[in-house]
Design an enzyme around this catalytic site. Structure first.
Site, PDB file in Angstrom:
ATOM      1  N   GLU A  24     -50.084  18.566  -5.745  1.00  0.00           N
ATOM      2  CA  GLU A  24     -50.555  18.884  -4.394  1.00  0.00           C
ATOM      3  C   GLU A  24     -50.020  20.247  -3.964  1.00  0.00           C
ATOM      4  O   GLU A  24     -48.810  20.447  -3.866  1.00  0.00           O
ATOM      5  CB  GLU A  24     -50.086  17.808  -3.399  1.00  0.00           C
ATOM      6  CG  GLU A  24     -50.469  18.109  -1.951  1.00  0.00           C
ATOM      7  CD  GLU A  24     -49.862  17.130  -0.957  1.00  0.00           C
ATOM      8  OE1 GLU A  24     -49.775  17.484   0.237  1.00  0.00           O
ATOM      9  OE2 GLU A  24     -49.469  16.017  -1.370  1.00  0.00           O
ATOM     10  N   ARG A  33     -50.062  25.744   3.418  1.00  0.00           N
ATOM     11  CA  ARG A  33     -49.084  26.240   4.393  1.00  0.00           C
ATOM     12  C   ARG A  33     -48.726  27.701   4.175  1.00  0.00           C
ATOM     13  O   ARG A  33     -47.876  28.238   4.887  1.00  0.00           O
ATOM     14  CB  ARG A  33     -47.803  25.391   4.339  1.00  0.00           C
ATOM     15  CG  ARG A  33     -48.035  23.914   4.603  1.00  0.00           C
ATOM     16  CD  ARG A  33     -46.716  23.156   4.624  1.00  0.00           C
ATOM     17  NE  ARG A  33     -46.925  21.725   4.504  1.00  0.00           N
ATOM     18  CZ  ARG A  33     -45.947  20.821   4.492  1.00  0.00           C
ATOM     19  NH1 ARG A  33     -44.695  21.225   4.600  1.00  0.00           N
ATOM     20  NH2 ARG A  33     -46.220  19.534   4.354  1.00  0.00           N
ATOM     21  N   THR A  56     -51.964  19.190   3.384  1.00  0.00           N
ATOM     22  CA  THR A  56     -51.948  19.638   4.775  1.00  0.00           C
ATOM     23  C   THR A  56     -53.358  20.014   5.245  1.00  0.00           C
ATOM     24  O   THR A  56     -53.565  21.030   5.910  1.00  0.00           O
ATOM     25  CB  THR A  56     -50.969  20.815   4.997  1.00  0.00           C
ATOM     26  OG1 THR A  56     -49.790  20.616   4.205  1.00  0.00           O
ATOM     27  CG2 THR A  56     -50.539  20.874   6.453  1.00  0.00           C
ATOM     28  N   LYS A 110     -51.663   7.998   2.570  1.00  0.00           N
ATOM     29  CA  LYS A 110     -50.349   8.621   2.495  1.00  0.00           C
ATOM     30  C   LYS A 110     -49.493   8.046   3.629  1.00  0.00           C
ATOM     31  O   LYS A 110     -49.954   7.958   4.768  1.00  0.00           O
ATOM     32  CB  LYS A 110     -50.506  10.139   2.654  1.00  0.00           C
ATOM     33  CG  LYS A 110     -49.211  10.926   2.791  1.00  0.00           C
ATOM     34  CD  LYS A 110     -49.549  12.398   3.008  1.00  0.00           C
ATOM     35  CE  LYS A 110     -48.307  13.226   3.238  1.00  0.00           C
ATOM     36  NZ  LYS A 110     -48.628  14.669   3.397  1.00  0.00           N
TER      37      LYS A 110
END
Length: 213
Positions: A45, A49, A73, A133
């Site tokens: 992953e 960001r 994200t 998640k």
């Protein structure tokens, strides 16, 4: 198509740990991913960001054999579209607002949405989601909380992320409703900066062995 489990589940089950990466330097992306795959961690992953994140995903998807690179994200439909265009094979969000879930329904790449409470899990369950998640895992109650959810929500499988480390990962992985965990400890920032790919491969190999430990 709320969640394509046929595509998502094999990715999550491939290894017990999904490395969660914040990549600042584009040039480290490919050797970092290769080091992780060499250690047995194939689902990677890359969080959105940093300015380099999408380019990193694109490079890993194109150049790293055996890697299933995902975008983390994910907050909105625009990011979702960009992640798909970059070559993501899965996407991860910290939460699950209604607009995000609506956008995911038309997306060809499966989403792993985040939850922190039983109520949020039930809302996603009603929307057709079975894999979620659990974030932020430790502040939200940790392994005891997930264990408590197993009985009332037996059809849901979780990937706890947030505060997961070598010290507590085994406790999560021992739960019947945990498919894998997400963590950043397998790619320490100092090791990435130093280009210590052998060291990262060793950490990945140890993480990959957690399920059988």
């Amino acid at each position: 198509m709320p969640q394509n489990l046929d595509r998502l589940t094999p990715i999550l089950k491939a290894a017990p740990v999904v490395p969660v990466l914040i990549i600042e330097d584009f040039h480290t992306a490919v050797p970092l991913a290769r080091a992780l795959v060499a250690g047995g961690l194939t689902a990677i992953e890359v969080t959105l960001r940093t300015p380099a994140a999408l380019d990193c995903i694109k490079a890993i998807a194109a150049e790293v054999e055996g890697a299933h690179v995902g975008a983390g994200t994910i907050l909105d439909a625009r990011q979702m579209e960009a992640a798909v265009a970059a070559g993501s094979t899965f996407m991860v969000s910290p939460g699950a607002g209604p607009r995000l879930i609506e956008a995911a329904a038309d997306c060809p790449v499966p989403l792993l949405p985040g939850i922190a409470t039983a109520g949020e899990a039930m809302t996603l369950l009603e929307a057709g989601y079975r894999a979620m998640k659990f974030f932020p895992a430790e502040p939200a109650g940790g392994a005891p909380y997930l264990k408590a959810l197993a009985s009332p929500l037996p059809e849901v499988m979780f990937c706890p992320t947030g505060g997961v480390s070598p010290k507590n990962a085994a406790a999560y992985l021992a739960l019947s409703n945990v498919v894998c965990v997400g963590g950043s400890w397998v790619a320490p920032a100092e090791a990435v900066r130093a280009g210590d790919w052998d060291g990262i491969t060793a950490l990945a190999r140890a993480a990959a062995a957690l399920r059988s430990a």
